[in-house]
Structures are given as C-alpha cells and as structure tokens.
Design a protein around this motif. Structure first.
Motif, PDB file in Angstrom:
ATOM      1  N   CYS A   1       0.874  -1.169   0.000  1.00  0.00           N
ATOM      2  CA  CYS A   1       0.000   0.000   0.000  1.00  0.00           C
ATOM      3  C   CYS A   1       0.911   1.218   0.000  1.00  0.00           C
TER       4      CYS A   1
ATOM      5  N   ALA B   1      -5.982   4.150   4.575  1.00  0.00           N
ATOM      6  CA  ALA B   1      -5.105   3.043   4.951  1.00  0.00           C
ATOM      7  C   ALA B   1      -5.860   1.747   5.246  1.00  0.00           C
TER       8      ALA B   1
ATOM      9  N   PHE C   1      -5.311  -1.777   3.240  1.00  0.00           N
ATOM     10  CA  PHE C   1      -4.840  -2.995   3.905  1.00  0.00           C
ATOM     11  C   PHE C   1      -5.843  -4.128   3.734  1.00  0.00           C
TER      12      PHE C   1
ATOM     13  N   THR D   1       0.411   7.284   7.370  1.00  0.00           N
ATOM     14  CA  THR D   1      -0.196   6.021   6.942  1.00  0.00           C
ATOM     15  C   THR D   1       0.378   4.855   7.741  1.00  0.00           C
TER      16      THR D   1
ATOM     17  N   TYR E   1      -1.116   1.403   9.632  1.00  0.00           N
ATOM     18  CA  TYR E   1      -0.789   0.050   9.182  1.00  0.00           C
ATOM     19  C   TYR E   1      -0.146  -0.817  10.267  1.00  0.00           C
TER      20      TYR E   1
END
Length: 394
Positions: free
Chosen positions: A40, A90, A94, A113, A117
């Motif tokens: 990502c 985010a 994910f 971000t 994560y």
C-alpha cells in the motif's frame, strides 16, 4: 502383546497420516511456484513520486531475482494498491491486501499512513517489511511483525543538529506539516538539541498535503534563525524554499530523506542550491559499491526510461533484504518463519560499504542506523564531508 499393540496403533497412525494434510491450512500468498507480496503506497496524490519510485526500485530487484529462477523454486509477485499518502485510506488499502491473500507486505510510504498500518499488521500477523519512513512509532513499542531497514528520523536529525552546532549554528527552527511525520521529525530535532542544552528558536506547522506554507514561513522568519529544518515531501518543501527566496530570506535549509531528494531538486530548481539533505543510503551514483552498480544495471534493464535516484535505490535495497529473509526461511515458508529468518541476520554486508551492515534480532527490528549528509550543488545532492563548507555559502 506387541502384535496386538501394532494392530491397534497402525490403523490410528494411518488415519492421522491421511488427516494431517487436510488439517494443515495453506499459507496465504504461497503456492508451489509463487510468493505474493503486497504494498500500500502513494501511487496518486502529492507524494506519488515517492511511491512510484519506491516500487520501481523494488520491482527492478524482484525482476532480477525472478529471472535467475526465484527463491527456493518460487518467484516473487508484487501487487500494489494506492493509499495516496492518506491515512484515511489506509484501512481500506490494507483490507485489499488481505483480500489478495498476500504472504507479506512491503514498500509502504509515509508516517501518517504507517501509524494506521502497524496495528493492522500486528493484529493480522502479517509481516510488514521495509517502509519509507523513519518514524519512532516503528520502534516503540516493539512490533513483532514489523521490520524496517532504514535509519530513523531521530538518527537523521541528530546528524543535522550535531553538524550545525559544530559550525556555531545554534539558532535552529523547524517548519513541519501538522501530522505524525511532522511531529516525529520535530521531536527528533528537540531531542538532538536537548543534548546541547538548547531548544528550537521557533516552530511552525502547515496543513499536510497542501502548499499553504506562507503563515509558517512568517512565524519562523521572525525568529531570525541560522538554520531551518523543513519537514515534508518534495512539493511543500520546494514551495517553502521558493517562497523564502522571494522574501529575500535564505537561512541554511535542511530536510530529511523522506523529501524525495531528486523530485525536490526538480521542483525547487535553482533555489534548491545549498540545501542539506540527510540520506539513509549512500548516493545512487557512488562509484565502487557493488549494490549501487547492481541497482544501476537492473534499473537500466527493466526501467530504462526512469532516472535513478535515492528513493528507488531504497526500494531496491528493501527488496534485497526481503529476498534474503525468504532465502533463509527455506522452502517451507510461513509468516513466522520469515520473521525468524530476518531476525537471524547479523552484520549482513549489503554491498554498500563497510558502514552499512544490516542487523536484526528478536528485540531489534531497525536494520540500519547510518546517515549520509548531502548538500545540493549544481543541481545534484553530493556528499557533505565538511560542515564548514555549508557555512561558507551563507
């Protein structure tokens, strides 16, 4: 008695031998011929050049490894999704990686971000390796499933502050975005200055992902600092420097590696001259470094139209580290096995000079700590070997 025991046990053993494979859940992202890695990153938006070049460097190394037959009989496939360097995107990004059933995640970009994560990787027990950020949130509290390669922003700001104090520049200010990235670099500057019994003479923030920097410039300019640490990706940092020169204001400007050195120089043009930029890897044009030569060869082969740069070199090195972990993990890959194999790396020669050796452990997931200061001269970020040379330009 033995015969009776054998008759009773043997059918049971046969039963379990047939049942065991059915009970073993397949490892996500692993087939007989493939290892699926997901990313990502900023493929769109104001930091897109960082995400694109990070991916280019990673793919160049992956292509090279795959052309050589892959790792332990499997080839690596990278799937990338866009989060636009936007923490609000985010979770959805994910989730897409989970829908793809990736084995591991890598090559993410940015601190705001990353803050989203990290808990997702931990909760879902998905290895996350190699992020284009040096934020302290990666290292404390400790994250079992997150391993980062690069030096931290605290390492970079310590190099900057110590260098400035060595030449008598003690009035230091900071302009930063109002996000986690800005906060962590500001904290790094404060921590480094505290060791010199000092504090910033001024700090000012601007709205992240914008070029609305005029108010922040005015606040910091009023403090008349010797040097200003600028925080942000290439676009706002270039805008700050252009606006400062338009006001006939030219303290020594510094920034950290996340800026995207090559994009910053292109954006700022002649106004980039004299800017100090700390790097976490040696320059991509460094002669005599085997991995830099390998990077240049791979980029020319797979992406001949792309210009080499600091960001894609970092993606290349991150992919190298992941490949080393996969190689050590062996044919029977599991996510825990990958973590364990990476944690076994000690003093690994990255082919980038004696200062840059990689080490992880079960309690340390920051692979490198070295920082390389550079200064922009004639449109190129060249090694800064003497801090007195930057003072002479002021």
């Amino acid at each position: 008695m033995r015969k009776i025991l054998v008759r009773r046990v043997t059918p049971l053993l046969m039963f379990w031998s047939f049942l065991a494979p059915a009970l073993q859940a397949p490892v996500p992202g692993i087939t007989d011929s493939e290892i699926l890695i997901g990313s990502c990153s900023a493929m769109e938006g104001p930091a897109r050049q960082l995400g694109l070049h990070m991916a280019l460097g990673a793919i160049a190394y992956i292509n090279m490894i795959n052309d050589q037959g892959g790792i332990n009989g499997r080839k690596i496939r990278l799937v990338t999704h866009d989060d636009s360097y936007d923490p609000e995107k985010a979770a959805a990004c994910f989730a897409r990686l989970q829908e793809d059933h990736v084995f591991a995640a890598a090559f993410f970009v940015g601190t705001p971000t990353a803050a989203k994560y990290l808990p997702l990787a931990e909760a879902n027990k998905i290895p996350l390796i190699g992020l284009f950020t040096g934020a302290q949130i990666l290292y404390g509290p400790f994250h079992h499933y997150v391993l980062n390669v690069r030096a931290s922003y605290f390492d970079e700001t310590r190099e900057q502050v110590d260098g400035l104090f060595s030449i008598g520049m003690k009035k230091i200010a900071v302009i930063h975005p109002n996000d986690a990235f800005g906060t962590t670099v500001l904290d790094g500057v404060k921590a480094a200055m505290a060791k010199h019994q000092a504090t910033p003479v001024a700090t000012a923030e601007y709205q992240r992902n914008t070029l609305l920097v005029e108010k922040a410039i005015a606040v910091v300019k009023a403090a008349n600092p010797d040097a200003v640490v600028l925080v942000g990706p290439y676009a706002p940092v270039a805008e700050i420097i252009r606006s400062a020169h338009a006001r006939n204001w030219s303290p020594l400007f510094l920034t950290v590696s996340f800026v995207g050195t090559d994009e910053f120089i292109r954006e700022a043009g002649k106004y980039a001259e004299g800017t100090v930029i700390t790097q976490v890897l040696p320059p991509y044009y460094s002669p005599g470094l085997p991995t830099v030569a390998l990077y240049s060869k791979a980029m020319h082969k797979y992406f001949s139209a792309a210009k080499p740069g600091f960001v894609s070199l970092e993606g290349f090195v991150d992919a190298m580290v992941i490949a080393e972990g996969l190689k050590r993990a062996g044919r029977d890959l599991t996510r825990e096995g990958l973590i364990n194999s990476l944690e076994s790396i000690r003093d690994f020669d990255l082919g980038m000079g004696p200062k840059l050796t990689l080490s992880f452990s079960s309690t340390n997931h920051k692979g490198l700590a070295n920082v390389y200061p550079t200064v922009v001269r004639n449109g190129v970020a060249v090694p800064l070997t003497d801090w007195k040379s930057v003072k002479k330009t002021q």
